[in-house]
Design an enzyme around this catalytic site. Structure first.
Site, short mmCIF file in Angstrom:
data_model
loop_
_atom_site.label_atom_id
_atom_site.label_comp_id
_atom_site.label_asym_id
_atom_site.label_seq_id
_atom_site.Cartn_x
_atom_site.Cartn_y
_atom_site.Cartn_z
N SER A 64 38.08 46.68 41.26
CA SER A 64 37.71 46.06 40.16
C SER A 64 38.43 46.34 38.93
O SER A 64 39.19 47.27 38.70
CB SER A 64 36.00 46.57 39.81
OG SER A 64 35.28 46.47 40.98
N1 SAH Z 1 34.26 49.86 44.12
C1 SAH Z 1 35.50 49.36 44.63
C2 SAH Z 1 35.74 47.79 44.72
C3 SAH Z 1 34.96 47.45 45.62
S1 SAH Z 1 35.28 45.66 46.27
C4 SAH Z 1 36.83 49.94 44.09
O1 SAH Z 1 36.55 50.71 43.18
O2 SAH Z 1 37.97 49.67 44.81
C5 SAH Z 1 33.64 45.52 47.33
C6 SAH Z 1 34.01 46.04 48.50
O3 SAH Z 1 32.44 46.03 49.02
C7 SAH Z 1 34.78 45.67 49.54
O4 SAH Z 1 35.66 46.65 49.80
C8 SAH Z 1 33.86 45.14 50.59
O5 SAH Z 1 34.46 45.43 51.89
C9 SAH Z 1 32.61 45.94 50.65
N2 SAH Z 1 31.43 45.58 51.24
C10 SAH Z 1 30.94 44.21 51.30
N3 SAH Z 1 29.74 44.11 51.59
C11 SAH Z 1 29.47 45.47 51.95
C12 SAH Z 1 28.36 46.00 52.82
N4 SAH Z 1 27.27 45.16 53.12
N5 SAH Z 1 28.40 47.28 53.15
C13 SAH Z 1 29.36 47.91 52.69
N6 SAH Z 1 30.57 47.47 51.85
C14 SAH Z 1 30.49 46.21 51.69
#
Ligand code: SAH
Length: 213
Positions: A64
């Site tokens: 993000s």
């Molecule tokens: N906080 C992260 C950004 C995350 S992007 C950072 O600092 O880099 C969102 C993430 O959520 C992705 O990696 C995606 O694979 C994950 N995601 C989506 N749905 C999910 C779920 N149901 N359970 C766990 N992770 C999930």
């Protein structure tokens, strides 16, 4: 940890992008000055790590924008004794910021490759209080509940009640709510006893929260 060749860029990022947009919580600002964001992206993107936008991290996912990470952490109002759940580990950067603020962080990621890579960097950087779990986190992570703060970094069309159930009394949930392919609203839910209040505070765009189960 703060002494690296990216430090000046990181401090400028906090000044311009984060303080400059109104984030005031001193602990959050200090965490953003401390966590080496360039370690959470590929080597080829390290030079872009302190810019004002998200970056690709593989598996079609993104790390993000720094400002949004700070804004969510501030809304979560994490204190040093707090136990935190993050859903959506991605690169692990957000987890590191949360681990700077609270006493322990459980972070859940459904992509095995991302979970493994994030766990490796978090360990290398010494975040012994952050645990990466590879699983579907759309219904939270009941074994670690209750949590003082839950931060969801993927977009959900509604607020999963399981996440509210896993909040401690006085706990806070920060989650982007809205249609996955459009703009969502960052939403802060506060739990007091069995009561909850919620407020929207910023339009955002996140990748979808995928439900595997
Ligand atoms: N906080 C992260 C950004 C995350 S992007 C950072 O600092 O880099 C969102 C993430 O959520 C992705 O990696 C995606 O694979 C994950 N995601 C989506 N749905 C999910 C779920 N149901 N359970 C766990 N992770 C999930």
């Amino acid at each position: 940890m703060a002494q690296d060749r990216h430090r000046d860029r990181r401090l400028a990022m906090v000044r311009r992008q984060i303080e400059g947009r109104g984030v005031r919580d001193p602990q959050v600002l200090e965490a953003m000055r401390t966590v080496p964001r360039h370690r959470f992206v590929s080597r080829t993107l390290a030079g872009d790590a302190y810019k004002d936008h998200p970056l690709p991290i593989g598996a079609g996912q993104t790390i993000s924008q720094p400002y949004i990470v700070a804004l969510m952490a501030e809304a979560a109002a994490i204190e040093p004794h707090h136990r935190v759940l993050e859903v959506g580990t991605g690169s692990g950067y957000g987890a590191a910021v949360l681990a700077q603020l609270g006493s322990s962080v459980v972070t859940v990621e459904r992509h095995r490759k991302l979970a493994d890579a994030a766990a490796r960097v978090l360990a290398e950087l010494g975040y012994a209080n952050a645990t990466v779990v590879c699983a579907d986190g759309s219904q939270g992570h009941p074994p670690g509940a209750p949590y003082d703060a839950v931060v969801v970094t993927a977009a959900s069309s509604s607020i999963p009640s399981a996440l509210i159930d896993q909040l401690a009394d006085g706990g806070r949930l920060v989650i982007p709510v809205g249609p996955p392919s459009f703009t969502q609203n960052l939403t802060l839910v506060r739990r007091t006893g069995e009561e909850t209040t919620s407020e929207r505070f910023c339009p955002v765009r996140f990748v979808p929260l995928v439900e595997d189960s």
